[in-house]
Motif scaffolding. Structure first.
Motif, PDB file in Angstrom:
ATOM      1  N   ASP A  14      42.156  81.309 107.145  1.00 47.35           N
ATOM      2  CA  ASP A  14      42.205  80.060 107.891  1.00 47.35           C
ATOM      3  C   ASP A  14      42.540  78.926 106.907  1.00 47.35           C
ATOM      4  O   ASP A  14      41.718  78.574 106.063  1.00 47.35           O
ATOM      5  CB  ASP A  14      40.849  79.827 108.561  1.00 47.35           C
ATOM      6  CG  ASP A  14      40.759  78.532 109.336  1.00 47.35           C
ATOM      7  OD1 ASP A  14      41.691  77.689 109.272  1.00 47.35           O
ATOM      8  OD2 ASP A  14      39.730  78.337 110.007  1.00 47.35           O
ATOM      9  N   ILE A  15      43.726  78.381 107.032  1.00 49.09           N
ATOM     10  CA  ILE A  15      44.172  77.343 106.105  1.00 49.09           C
ATOM     11  C   ILE A  15      43.238  76.136 106.128  1.00 49.09           C
ATOM     12  O   ILE A  15      42.928  75.569 105.078  1.00 49.09           O
ATOM     13  CB  ILE A  15      45.624  76.921 106.390  1.00 49.09           C
ATOM     14  CG1 ILE A  15      46.575  78.049 105.989  1.00 49.09           C
ATOM     15  CG2 ILE A  15      45.985  75.644 105.631  1.00 49.09           C
ATOM     16  CD1 ILE A  15      48.023  77.784 106.295  1.00 49.09           C
ATOM     17  N   SER A  16      42.769  75.745 107.288  1.00 48.09           N
ATOM     18  CA  SER A  16      41.886  74.572 107.343  1.00 48.09           C
ATOM     19  C   SER A  16      40.584  74.846 106.600  1.00 48.09           C
ATOM     20  O   SER A  16      40.062  73.951 105.917  1.00 48.09           O
ATOM     21  CB  SER A  16      41.619  74.140 108.788  1.00 48.09           C
ATOM     22  OG  SER A  16      40.958  75.160 109.506  1.00 48.09           O
ATOM     23  N   PHE A  35      50.620  76.237  99.404  1.00 48.43           N
ATOM     24  CA  PHE A  35      51.755  76.928 100.012  1.00 48.43           C
ATOM     25  C   PHE A  35      51.206  78.090 100.804  1.00 48.43           C
ATOM     26  O   PHE A  35      50.304  78.797 100.343  1.00 48.43           O
ATOM     27  CB  PHE A  35      52.707  77.449  98.932  1.00 48.43           C
ATOM     28  CG  PHE A  35      53.783  78.342  99.492  1.00 48.43           C
ATOM     29  CD1 PHE A  35      54.943  77.796 100.024  1.00 48.43           C
ATOM     30  CD2 PHE A  35      53.631  79.714  99.513  1.00 48.43           C
ATOM     31  CE1 PHE A  35      55.933  78.623 100.558  1.00 48.43           C
ATOM     32  CE2 PHE A  35      54.613  80.543 100.040  1.00 48.43           C
ATOM     33  CZ  PHE A  35      55.764  79.992 100.554  1.00 48.43           C
ATOM     34  N   SER A  36      51.741  78.284 101.996  1.00 50.22           N
ATOM     35  CA  SER A  36      51.403  79.461 102.796  1.00 50.22           C
ATOM     36  C   SER A  36      52.696  80.145 103.187  1.00 50.22           C
ATOM     37  O   SER A  36      53.592  79.519 103.760  1.00 50.22           O
ATOM     38  CB  SER A  36      50.615  79.060 104.038  1.00 50.22           C
ATOM     39  OG  SER A  36      50.308  80.198 104.803  1.00 50.22           O
ATOM     40  N   ILE A  95      51.066  85.710 104.971  1.00 52.75           N
ATOM     41  CA  ILE A  95      51.041  86.699 103.895  1.00 52.75           C
ATOM     42  C   ILE A  95      50.235  86.174 102.716  1.00 52.75           C
ATOM     43  O   ILE A  95      49.404  86.887 102.160  1.00 52.75           O
ATOM     44  CB  ILE A  95      52.461  87.028 103.388  1.00 52.75           C
ATOM     45  CG1 ILE A  95      53.340  87.537 104.502  1.00 52.75           C
ATOM     46  CG2 ILE A  95      52.396  88.028 102.237  1.00 52.75           C
ATOM     47  CD1 ILE A  95      54.799  87.673 104.103  1.00 52.75           C
ATOM     48  N   VAL A  96      50.525  84.946 102.322  1.00 60.30           N
ATOM     49  CA  VAL A  96      49.972  84.439 101.064  1.00 60.30           C
ATOM     50  C   VAL A  96      49.559  82.976 101.206  1.00 60.30           C
ATOM     51  O   VAL A  96      50.170  82.220 101.973  1.00 60.30           O
ATOM     52  CB  VAL A  96      50.992  84.612  99.914  1.00 60.30           C
ATOM     53  CG1 VAL A  96      52.255  83.815 100.149  1.00 60.30           C
ATOM     54  CG2 VAL A  96      50.384  84.297  98.566  1.00 60.30           C
ATOM     55  N   ILE A 115      52.937  79.411  90.241  1.00 61.70           N
ATOM     56  CA  ILE A 115      52.177  80.571  90.707  1.00 61.70           C
ATOM     57  C   ILE A 115      52.978  81.352  91.744  1.00 61.70           C
ATOM     58  O   ILE A 115      53.069  82.579  91.670  1.00 61.70           O
ATOM     59  CB  ILE A 115      50.792  80.146  91.258  1.00 61.70           C
ATOM     60  CG1 ILE A 115      49.913  79.636  90.110  1.00 61.70           C
ATOM     61  CG2 ILE A 115      50.113  81.315  91.980  1.00 61.70           C
ATOM     62  CD1 ILE A 115      48.633  78.940  90.569  1.00 61.70           C
ATOM     63  N   MET A 116      53.609  80.657  92.689  1.00 62.99           N
ATOM     64  CA  MET A 116      54.403  81.366  93.701  1.00 62.99           C
ATOM     65  C   MET A 116      55.598  82.084  93.086  1.00 62.99           C
ATOM     66  O   MET A 116      55.887  83.220  93.452  1.00 62.99           O
ATOM     67  CB  MET A 116      54.874  80.393  94.795  1.00 62.99           C
ATOM     68  CG  MET A 116      53.878  80.186  95.902  1.00 62.99           C
ATOM     69  SD  MET A 116      53.195  81.714  96.626  1.00 62.99           S
ATOM     70  CE  MET A 116      54.675  82.609  97.083  1.00 62.99           C
TER      71      MET A 116
END
Length: 153
Positions: A14-16, A35-36, A95-96, A115-116
């Motif tokens: 959950d990004i939030s 980043f997602s 995914i990430v 990092i990405m």
């Protein structure tokens, strides 16, 4: 020393919640950059209907820590969160997630990008796409190596 959280997992995130965790009791940082990555429907000219991610437990986490450690040596980071999913994923699944905090935006943007770029080429994940032409393993592209080269300079 940065506070680091790394997880390789099957379940979604959950990004939030991840963002709130980075904000919690955080009065020193002026920047949070994240980043997602998502499973996309098209890749290398083929329609994709799903993705399977495999990894080598233990080796994967060690490689992820090495990437994050390198970022922490290059930039003044305070918190880093890295989540990478494995298993069967559908179109639009996350995914990430990579997030970093720092006192200033330049360090946060650069570290997240770094990092990405290194995850894409150096982390031991194996991706198999299900396409309209059948299954295929996803191989590194020359643009991925070029992205790494810019950090070597």
């Amino acid at each position: 020393m940065a506070e680091v959280y790394i997880s390789v997992q099957k379940h979604d995130f959950d990004i939030s919640h991840e963002y709130a965790t980075l904000r919690e009791d955080n009065r020193s940082d002026g920047a949070i950059v994240f980043f997602s990555g998502l499973v996309r429907e098209m890749n290398q000219g083929s329609k994709v209907s799903g993705l399977s991610l495999e990894h080598y437990p233990g080796m994967t986490e060690k490689a992820l820590h090495a990437i994050v450690d390198e970022a922490c040596q290059r930039w003044p980071l305070n918190r880093v969160r890295l989540i990478h999913r494995i298993g069967q994923l559908a179109i639009s699944d996350q995914i990430v997630f990579v997030a970093v905090t720092s006192s200033h935006r330049e360090a946060a943007f650069s570290a997240c990008h770094f990092i990405m770029d290194f995850l894409k080429s150096r982390a031991p994940f194996w991706k198999k796409e299900v396409t309209s032409d059948g299954e295929r393993w996803v191989e590194a592209l020359s643009k991925d190596q070029q992205a790494l080269n810019k950090w070597q300079a």
